[in-house]
Motif scaffolding. Structure first.
Motif, PDB file in Angstrom:
ATOM      1  N   VAL A  97       0.868  -1.289  -0.293  1.00  0.00           N
ATOM      2  CA  VAL A  97      -0.709   0.033  -0.053  1.00  0.00           C
ATOM      3  C   VAL A  97       1.439   1.696   0.184  1.00  0.00           C
ATOM      4  CG1 VAL A  97      -2.183   1.439   0.978  1.00  0.00           C
ATOM      5  CG2 VAL A  97      -1.927  -1.459   1.441  1.00  0.00           C
ATOM      6  N   VAL A  98       2.328   1.075   0.635  1.00  0.00           N
ATOM      7  CA  VAL A  98       2.882   2.469   0.625  1.00  0.00           C
ATOM      8  C   VAL A  98       3.418   2.906  -1.055  1.00  0.00           C
ATOM      9  CG1 VAL A  98       5.452   3.128   1.479  1.00  0.00           C
ATOM     10  CG2 VAL A  98       3.962   1.411   2.412  1.00  0.00           C
ATOM     11  N   PHE A  99       3.442   1.365  -1.428  1.00  0.00           N
ATOM     12  CA  PHE A  99       3.690   2.267  -2.963  1.00  0.00           C
ATOM     13  C   PHE A  99       2.699   2.867  -4.025  1.00  0.00           C
ATOM     14  CE2 PHE A  99       6.836  -0.527  -1.713  1.00  0.00           C
ATOM     15  CZ  PHE A  99       8.187   0.408  -1.548  1.00  0.00           C
ATOM     16  N   ILE A 100       1.716   2.990  -3.290  1.00  0.00           N
ATOM     17  CA  ILE A 100       0.085   3.349  -4.077  1.00  0.00           C
ATOM     18  C   ILE A 100      -0.298   4.635  -3.290  1.00  0.00           C
ATOM     19  CG2 ILE A 100      -1.862   2.822  -4.694  1.00  0.00           C
ATOM     20  CD1 ILE A 100      -1.058  -0.643  -4.227  1.00  0.00           C
ATOM     21  N   TRP A 108     -10.555  -3.300  -5.370  1.00  0.00           N
ATOM     22  CA  TRP A 108     -10.512  -3.942  -4.884  1.00  0.00           C
ATOM     23  C   TRP A 108      -9.157  -4.472  -4.640  1.00  0.00           C
ATOM     24  CZ3 TRP A 108     -14.416  -7.642  -6.217  1.00  0.00           C
ATOM     25  CH2 TRP A 108     -15.405  -7.362  -6.963  1.00  0.00           C
ATOM     26  N   VAL A 109      -7.951  -3.879  -4.767  1.00  0.00           N
ATOM     27  CA  VAL A 109      -6.877  -3.982  -4.318  1.00  0.00           C
ATOM     28  C   VAL A 109      -6.395  -4.003  -3.007  1.00  0.00           C
ATOM     29  CG1 VAL A 109      -4.107  -3.236  -4.502  1.00  0.00           C
ATOM     30  CG2 VAL A 109      -5.646  -2.747  -7.165  1.00  0.00           C
ATOM     31  N   ILE A 113      -5.864  -7.659  -0.997  1.00  0.00           N
ATOM     32  CA  ILE A 113      -4.317  -7.298  -0.332  1.00  0.00           C
ATOM     33  C   ILE A 113      -4.964  -8.247   1.261  1.00  0.00           C
ATOM     34  CG2 ILE A 113      -2.838  -6.089   1.188  1.00  0.00           C
ATOM     35  CD1 ILE A 113      -3.107  -4.151  -1.200  1.00  0.00           C
ATOM     36  N   VAL A 114      -6.116  -7.567   1.564  1.00  0.00           N
ATOM     37  CA  VAL A 114      -6.404  -8.449   3.041  1.00  0.00           C
ATOM     38  C   VAL A 114      -7.135  -9.262   2.837  1.00  0.00           C
ATOM     39  CG1 VAL A 114      -9.060  -8.186   4.458  1.00  0.00           C
ATOM     40  CG2 VAL A 114      -7.346  -5.667   3.733  1.00  0.00           C
TER      41      VAL A 114
END
Length: 418
Positions: A97-100, A108-109, A113-114
């Motif tokens: 998530v840091v890079f988004i 949806w992403v 991840i979850v």
């Protein structure tokens, strides 16, 4: 005072246990902190409360769905390896998530991840329960399980607070970085564990799905284990699920503040910790009988909510109700670890994990409709009565009172001959 716990032969004299304990604390803090950052990310990206609820529920359901697979692999591979991979995988998922761009991130992403983090939970949970007999002598299993259980509960409480502080001071990206670091440190600590020779045997192994079925056969073979998992599953769905939903609703409505809910929950946890310590200090002949009878005290929680006349009464009731979980902390994991052969414990703990989490979300979802059908007070009294009824019924199952089977340890041939 604490020196005696580090003396040779004492609990904290075992480096592997210290590593597992500290790793678990860091991992649970990170697991509890992650949803806080996730909630901020979802809402900042324009997601609704419904969207957030669905995304958070995905983690629970994926954990339950993949628990059987996690149990099989916890019996196939060294448990330390499973735990390291689970923590490492969580660290990767949390850092993505840091890079988004949080403003444009897809729901949806986040859901994906979850979902993947839930799968890692399904592998890590059974392995953590099954590894204990490999790193502690039998005489220390009760104390080791209780200390670990209390520590992890405290970490569950601390995690959201740590996440909130980081989010406010440094932002959500920093929170994701912090949780990933916690996961990585937790994984690194596990390299200090030497659990000995691989416990799984290959002589009767067939297919992956056959191993899952064999896990179910093991649970059924130990009737007391099967009965207690079914009992807990039904009560978590129809009693705990309803109580969890109505506690914040009723206390906020009747007392105008969320502090009553928070205080009651904290007192419940404190009661459980006190009760667990008392249990491991006491010599109990029939741990199952004590566990089920004391578990009956939980009825105080729904009953006091049915008649919410006083904050003080709610606090006292929740403190006493908290005592109901102490014996489970003290006896359940230890007796499973003692009774079930080591090569099957991962699957047994996986089935226990499924029972603990699988039905509770259904009960929480049904709480509102059930209130509409029966009425709030009637529902709370009804679930309290149901709780006692199930406790009484399960005590009739052979082996429950002692948490011990009179049959020989499970093996494929004993299962067939029985």
């Amino acid at each position: 005072m604490l020196k005696k716990y580090f003396e040779p032969g004492a609990l904290f004299s075992f480096p592997a246990y210290r590593a597992l304990l500290l790793s678990g604390i860091l991992t649970v803090i990170a697991m509890s902190a992650f949803p806080i950052a996730l909630a901020v990310t979802v809402l900042e990206a324009g997601g609704s409360a419904t969207t957030l609820g669905i995304i958070l529920a995905v983690r629970v359901f994926s954990g339950v769905l993949f628990a059987p697979a996690g149990g099989v692999w916890a019996d196939r591979l060294p448990r330390r390896t499973i735990l390291i991979l689970a923590d490492g995988f969580r660290a990767i998922m949390g850092s993505i998530v840091v890079f988004i761009d949080p403003k444009n991130i897809s729901m949806w992403v986040l859901g994906g991840i979850v979902l993947l983090m839930g799968i890692s939970d399904a592998f890590g949970g059974p392995a953590a329960g099954a590894i204990m007999p490999s790193i502690l002598p039998d005489r220390l299993l009760p104390t080791g399980n209780v200390v670990r259980g209390i520590s992890l509960k405290g970490s569950t409480i601390a995690g959201p607070g740590i996440a909130g502080a980081i989010v406010v001071s440094l932002g959500t990206h920093a929170t994701y970085v912090a949780t990933s670091i916690f996961f990585l440190i937790g994984a690194a600590l596990l390299f200090r564990i030497n659990e000995g020779a691989k416990v799984a045997s290959d002589d009767h192994r067939t297919t992956f799905f056959e191993e899952i079925r064999e896990g179910l056969r093991v649970v059924w073979y130990y009737k007391w284990i099967a009965a207690m998992i079914v009992m807990a599953s039904l009560q978590l769905m129809l009693v705990i699920g309803v109580e969890n939903v109505l506690l914040p609703v009723i206390t906020k409505r009747d007392f105008g503040t969320a502090s009553v809910f928070a205080t009651a929950a904290a007192l419940f946890s404190a009661g459980g910790a006190i009760s667990a310590v008392i249990c491991i200090k006491s010599k109990v002949k029939n741990p199952g009988f004590v566990s089920v009878v004391v578990w009956g005290l939980f009825i105080l929680a729904p009953l006091v909510l049915a008649f919410p006349n006083s904050k003080t009464l709610i606090f006292v009731a929740y403190l006493i109700a908290g005592f109901s979980v102490g014996p489970w902390e003290a006896f359940w994991s230890t007796q499973v670890q003692r009774e079930v052969p080591a090569e099957y414990q991962g699957r047994v703990f996986a089935i226990d994990y499924m029972g603990s989490l699988g039905l509770m979300p259904i009960g929480m979802a049904l709480a509102g409709p059930l209130v509409n059908i029966f009425g709030e007070r009637q529902l709370l009294i009804g679930v309290a009565a149901f709780h006692l009824l199930i406790c009484a019924v399960v005590l009739l199952v052979p082996g429950v009172k002692e948490m011990k089977s009179s049959r020989p340890p499970y093996a494929p041939q004993t299962a067939i001959s029985s």
